[in-house]
Motif scaffolding. Structure first.
Motif, PDB file in Angstrom:
ATOM      1  N   THR A   6       0.841  -1.190   0.000  1.00 16.56           N
ATOM      2  CA  THR A   6       0.000   0.000   0.000  1.00 16.56           C
ATOM      3  C   THR A   6       0.882   1.247   0.000  1.00 16.56           C
ATOM      4  OG1 THR A   6      -0.168   0.451   2.365  1.00 16.56           O
ATOM      5  CG2 THR A   6      -1.556  -1.323   1.502  1.00 16.56           C
ATOM      6  N   PRO A   7       0.320   2.415  -0.297  1.00 14.54           N
ATOM      7  CA  PRO A   7       1.126   3.647  -0.310  1.00 14.54           C
ATOM      8  C   PRO A   7       1.769   3.988   1.026  1.00 14.54           C
ATOM      9  CG  PRO A   7      -0.892   3.974  -1.539  1.00 14.54           C
ATOM     10  CD  PRO A   7      -1.029   2.645  -0.853  1.00 14.54           C
ATOM     11  N   TYR A   9       3.220   1.729   2.994  1.00 16.20           N
ATOM     12  CA  TYR A   9       4.131   0.634   3.362  1.00 16.20           C
ATOM     13  C   TYR A   9       5.390   1.153   4.050  1.00 16.20           C
ATOM     14  CZ  TYR A   9       7.412  -3.249   2.830  1.00 16.20           C
ATOM     15  OH  TYR A   9       8.343  -4.229   3.064  1.00 16.20           O
ATOM     16  N   HIS A  10       6.050   2.139   3.461  1.00 15.41           N
ATOM     17  CA  HIS A  10       7.308   2.634   4.030  1.00 15.41           C
ATOM     18  C   HIS A  10       7.071   3.390   5.332  1.00 15.41           C
ATOM     19  CE1 HIS A  10       9.743   1.274   0.705  1.00 15.41           C
ATOM     20  NE2 HIS A  10       8.888   1.822  -0.151  1.00 15.41           N
ATOM     21  N   ALA A  11       5.933   4.084   5.439  1.00 14.98           N
ATOM     22  CA  ALA A  11       5.597   4.765   6.696  1.00 14.98           C
ATOM     23  C   ALA A  11       5.385   3.741   7.809  1.00 14.98           C
ATOM     24  CB  ALA A  11       4.333   5.613   6.512  1.00 14.98           C
ATOM     25  N   PHE A  12       4.790   2.617   7.474  1.00 16.82           N
ATOM     26  CA  PHE A  12       4.575   1.566   8.471  1.00 16.82           C
ATOM     27  C   PHE A  12       5.902   0.922   8.876  1.00 16.82           C
ATOM     28  CE2 PHE A  12       0.133   0.707   6.524  1.00 16.82           C
ATOM     29  CZ  PHE A  12      -0.383   1.789   7.218  1.00 16.82           C
ATOM     30  N   LYS A  13       6.745   0.620   7.907  1.00 16.34           N
ATOM     31  CA  LYS A  13       8.029   0.007   8.217  1.00 16.34           C
ATOM     32  C   LYS A  13       8.888   0.945   9.065  1.00 16.34           C
ATOM     33  CE  LYS A  13       9.335  -3.477   6.831  1.00 16.34           C
ATOM     34  NZ  LYS A  13       9.255  -4.843   7.418  1.00 16.34           N
ATOM     35  N   ALA A  14       8.788   2.251   8.817  1.00 16.51           N
ATOM     36  CA  ALA A  14       9.558   3.224   9.607  1.00 16.51           C
ATOM     37  C   ALA A  14       9.114   3.237  11.055  1.00 16.51           C
ATOM     38  CB  ALA A  14       9.416   4.616   8.995  1.00 16.51           C
ATOM     39  N   ARG A  15       7.860   2.803  11.304  1.00 14.31           N
ATOM     40  CA  ARG A  15       7.332   2.726  12.677  1.00 14.31           C
ATOM     41  C   ARG A  15       7.414   1.306  13.228  1.00 14.31           C
ATOM     42  NH1 ARG A  15       4.770   6.924  10.207  1.00 14.31           N
ATOM     43  NH2 ARG A  15       4.338   8.756  11.515  1.00 14.31           N
ATOM     44  N   ASN A  16       8.206   0.464  12.553  1.00 16.04           N
ATOM     45  CA  ASN A  16       8.466  -0.914  13.002  1.00 16.04           C
ATOM     46  C   ASN A  16       7.197  -1.752  13.093  1.00 16.04           C
ATOM     47  OD1 ASN A  16      11.320  -0.504  13.391  1.00 16.04           O
ATOM     48  ND2 ASN A  16      10.798   0.650  15.253  1.00 16.04           N
ATOM     49  N   ALA A  17       6.278  -1.520  12.171  1.00 19.30           N
ATOM     50  CA  ALA A  17       5.039  -2.299  12.151  1.00 19.30           C
ATOM     51  C   ALA A  17       5.312  -3.736  11.728  1.00 19.30           C
ATOM     52  CB  ALA A  17       4.034  -1.674  11.198  1.00 19.30           C
ATOM     53  N   ASN A  43     -10.004   4.136  24.652  1.00 15.23           N
ATOM     54  CA  ASN A  43      -9.758   5.170  25.663  1.00 15.23           C
ATOM     55  C   ASN A  43      -9.309   6.516  25.097  1.00 15.23           C
ATOM     56  OD1 ASN A  43     -10.296   3.368  27.860  1.00 15.23           O
ATOM     57  ND2 ASN A  43      -8.276   2.461  27.523  1.00 15.23           N
ATOM     58  N   ALA A  44      -8.741   6.514  23.910  1.00 20.01           N
ATOM     59  CA  ALA A  44      -8.237   7.769  23.328  1.00 20.01           C
ATOM     60  C   ALA A  44      -8.533   7.786  21.838  1.00 20.01           C
ATOM     61  CB  ALA A  44      -6.742   7.914  23.606  1.00 20.01           C
ATOM     62  N   ALA A  45      -7.584   7.362  21.010  1.00 19.59           N
ATOM     63  CA  ALA A  45      -7.819   7.357  19.568  1.00 19.59           C
ATOM     64  C   ALA A  45      -6.770   6.512  18.858  1.00 19.59           C
ATOM     65  CB  ALA A  45      -7.808   8.776  18.996  1.00 19.59           C
ATOM     66  N   GLY A  46      -7.164   5.930  17.738  1.00 19.69           N
ATOM     67  CA  GLY A  46      -6.262   5.159  16.903  1.00 19.69           C
ATOM     68  C   GLY A  46      -6.492   5.485  15.441  1.00 19.69           C
ATOM     69  N   LEU A  47      -5.430   5.372  14.644  1.00 20.95           N
ATOM     70  CA  LEU A  47      -5.508   5.657  13.211  1.00 20.95           C
ATOM     71  C   LEU A  47      -5.162   4.392  12.430  1.00 20.95           C
ATOM     72  CD1 LEU A  47      -5.964   7.894  11.069  1.00 20.95           C
ATOM     73  CD2 LEU A  47      -3.485   8.284  11.110  1.00 20.95           C
ATOM     74  N   PHE A  48      -6.107   3.922  11.634  1.00 27.01           N
ATOM     75  CA  PHE A  48      -5.962   2.715  10.837  1.00 27.01           C
ATOM     76  C   PHE A  48      -5.887   3.056   9.353  1.00 27.01           C
ATOM     77  CE2 PHE A  48      -8.440   1.662  14.572  1.00 27.01           C
ATOM     78  CZ  PHE A  48      -8.022   0.398  14.970  1.00 27.01           C
ATOM     79  N   GLU A  49      -5.212   2.217   8.607  1.00 24.98           N
ATOM     80  CA  GLU A  49      -5.334   2.229   7.154  1.00 24.98           C
ATOM     81  C   GLU A  49      -6.320   1.130   6.770  1.00 24.98           C
ATOM     82  OE1 GLU A  49      -2.333   1.813   3.375  1.00 24.98           O
ATOM     83  OE2 GLU A  49      -2.395   0.176   4.813  1.00 24.98           O
ATOM     84  N   ILE A  50      -7.288   1.456   5.899  1.00 19.41           N
ATOM     85  CA  ILE A  50      -8.215   0.450   5.389  1.00 19.41           C
ATOM     86  C   ILE A  50      -7.990   0.377   3.887  1.00 19.41           C
ATOM     87  CG2 ILE A  50     -10.587  -0.389   5.458  1.00 19.41           C
ATOM     88  CD1 ILE A  50      -9.572   0.232   8.213  1.00 19.41           C
ATOM     89  N   PHE A  51      -6.818  -0.096   3.488  1.00 18.39           N
ATOM     90  CA  PHE A  51      -6.495  -0.042   2.067  1.00 18.39           C
ATOM     91  C   PHE A  51      -7.256  -1.119   1.303  1.00 18.39           C
ATOM     92  CE2 PHE A  51      -4.104   0.112  -1.854  1.00 18.39           C
ATOM     93  CZ  PHE A  51      -4.059   1.482  -2.029  1.00 18.39           C
ATOM     94  N   VAL A 203      -8.246  10.135   1.505  1.00 15.81           N
ATOM     95  CA  VAL A 203      -7.139  11.055   1.257  1.00 15.81           C
ATOM     96  C   VAL A 203      -6.608  10.856  -0.158  1.00 15.81           C
ATOM     97  CG1 VAL A 203      -4.886  11.826   2.088  1.00 15.81           C
ATOM     98  CG2 VAL A 203      -6.535  10.814   3.696  1.00 15.81           C
ATOM     99  N   PRO A 204      -6.464  11.925  -0.958  1.00 16.26           N
ATOM    100  CA  PRO A 204      -5.825  11.774  -2.265  1.00 16.26           C
ATOM    101  C   PRO A 204      -4.485  11.057  -2.111  1.00 16.26           C
ATOM    102  CG  PRO A 204      -6.779  13.960  -2.078  1.00 16.26           C
ATOM    103  CD  PRO A 204      -6.893  13.315  -0.715  1.00 16.26           C
ATOM    104  N   THR A 205      -4.284  10.028  -2.889  1.00 16.81           N
ATOM    105  CA  THR A 205      -3.156   9.115  -2.697  1.00 16.81           C
ATOM    106  C   THR A 205      -1.809   9.833  -2.706  1.00 16.81           C
ATOM    107  OG1 THR A 205      -4.432   7.318  -3.683  1.00 16.81           O
ATOM    108  CG2 THR A 205      -2.057   7.019  -3.582  1.00 16.81           C
ATOM    109  N   GLU A 206      -1.669  10.855  -3.545  1.00 21.85           N
ATOM    110  CA  GLU A 206      -0.372  11.530  -3.652  1.00 21.85           C
ATOM    111  C   GLU A 206       0.007  12.280  -2.381  1.00 21.85           C
ATOM    112  OE1 GLU A 206      -3.429  14.319  -5.675  1.00 21.85           O
ATOM    113  OE2 GLU A 206      -3.095  12.159  -5.380  1.00 21.85           O
TER     114      GLU A 206
END
Length: 370
Positions: A6-7, A9-17, A43-51, A203-206
């Protein structure tokens, strides 16, 4: 088939996913652990990708009539700026898919299928829509779908937009296009699959990599964390939310799945109407129920038998640990006489379970409506 990256991928790897394949896409499964991410959303908030969750655009002067004669919902009651959840059924009343459909303008609708059903639903709507002269096209990779969920989600979102996202301005199933985190053309919908207050952001992919970073940074003081697919399963099962391919499919109807409330009384005919209206009146032989496991019990396998007094009563369709409630849960179709709240049944292997007709977490859905 090789999984696609997914677009993000590198952001996830940088966060050690820890990565996993979902609907033929390689996406984040967990960043820390599923329990912590589950609790952050509660309890607070989470951000998911639903690609792979794409928008199918249906446009034309006959778009409302077409969808009203295709979906179980009364599409004439869906005003511009609003959306609705319902099923697309086959002639036997089974789910081709369950979808959320938004109406951004009078003659324009966006249908959101399950990620692994996009091609099937697009082909079906294109073929069925020909006599109506509607335009049906997948917006596909034009957008990436992010899901911002949790009691602090509104506060996180309001930090990065001037758009009013209050409950009054953007009610449940509302939709608006706004500038968010400096990016124009973000489609914001008041929806989610966790049982919490939440928003889905198209979100626009670019722009998605910088947008993802900006949202997380803005929400960090409020407890916002990146979340993976691993916690989505436990969040949704506490709310008794079924998913296509496990709990619902082409051989299960909305009435059997406990979704009879989505079937609206209307003159318009649609595939499966006679079947599901008859079932609403006369009942069904099986029903989807939530099974509460004893503390410490192992989760059952998908397809595990459910029995009553040694006799077959049904089968498990999904299972996950409910981190909020503190015990294992399963969804299963069981014979209607067994589908009574508090009914004691037995899983394959001897584990006793208790039938729950409603969600075990926030059964009246007050949190998602806040």
């Amino acid at each position: 088939m090789t999984a696609k990256r997914t677009p993000l991928y590198h952001a996830f790897k940088a966060r050690n996913a820890e990565m996993a394949e979902k609907a033929h896409f390689l996406t984040a499964n967990v960043f820390t652990d599923a329990k912590s991410e589950h609790e952050s959303v509660r309890n607070a908030a989470g951000l998911f990708e639903i690609f792979g969750q794409f928008l199918l655009e249906v446009a034309g002067t006959q778009a409302e009539s077409f969808l009203n004669e295709t979906f179980v919902a009364d599409m004439t009651k869906v005003a511009p700026g609003r959306g609705v959840y319902c099923g697309i059924l086959n002639e036997s009343g089974g789910f081709i898919d369950d979808v959320i459909t938004y109406r951004p303008a009078q003659d324009l609708f966006w249908v959101v299928p399950a990620p692994h059903r996009v091609d099937k639903v697009e082909a079906y709507l294109k073929e069925r829509g020909k006599p109506y002269g509607v335009h049906v096209v997948s917006l596909g990779y034009r957008y990436v779908s992010l899901s911002l969920q949790g009691p602090q989600s509104r506060a996180c979102l309001q930090r990065v937009t001037d758009e009013d996202v209050s409950a009054e301005a953007l009610p449940a199933f509302g939709i608006v296009t706004a500038t968010v985190a400096g990016v124009d053309g973000i489609i914001v919908t008041r929806t989610g699959f966790t049982g919490e207050l939440g928003y889905e952001l198209w979100v626009p992919t670019e722009h998605v990599e910088s947008f993802y970073d900006a949202i997380l940074e803005a929400g960090k003081p409020l407890g916002l964390v990146p979340c993976g697919a691993g916690s989505m399963g436990s969040l949704r099962i506490e709310k008794r939310y079924p998913i296509w391919g496990r709990d619902i499919g082409e051989d299960t109807t909305p009435v059997e799945a406990g979704l009879a409330w989505t079937i609206k009384s209307k003159e318009a005919n649609y595939p499966g109407k006679a079947v599901v209206e008859r079932q609403k009146k006369d009942g069904v032989e099986r029903q989807l129920v939530l099974l509460e496991l004893p503390a410490g019990a192992a989760l059952p396998a998908i397809g595990a038998a459910v029995t009553l007094g040694g006799e077959a009563a049904g089968k498990v369709t999904s299972a996950a640990f409910g981190h909020t409630v503190g015990y294992g849960l399963a969804l299963a179709y069981v014979q209607t006489p067994c589908a009574q709240d508090g009914q004691l049944l037995t899983l394959e292997g001897g584990t006793p379970v208790t039938v729950r007709k409603a969600a075990v977490y926030d059964p009246k859905s007050t949190r998602s409506r806040s």
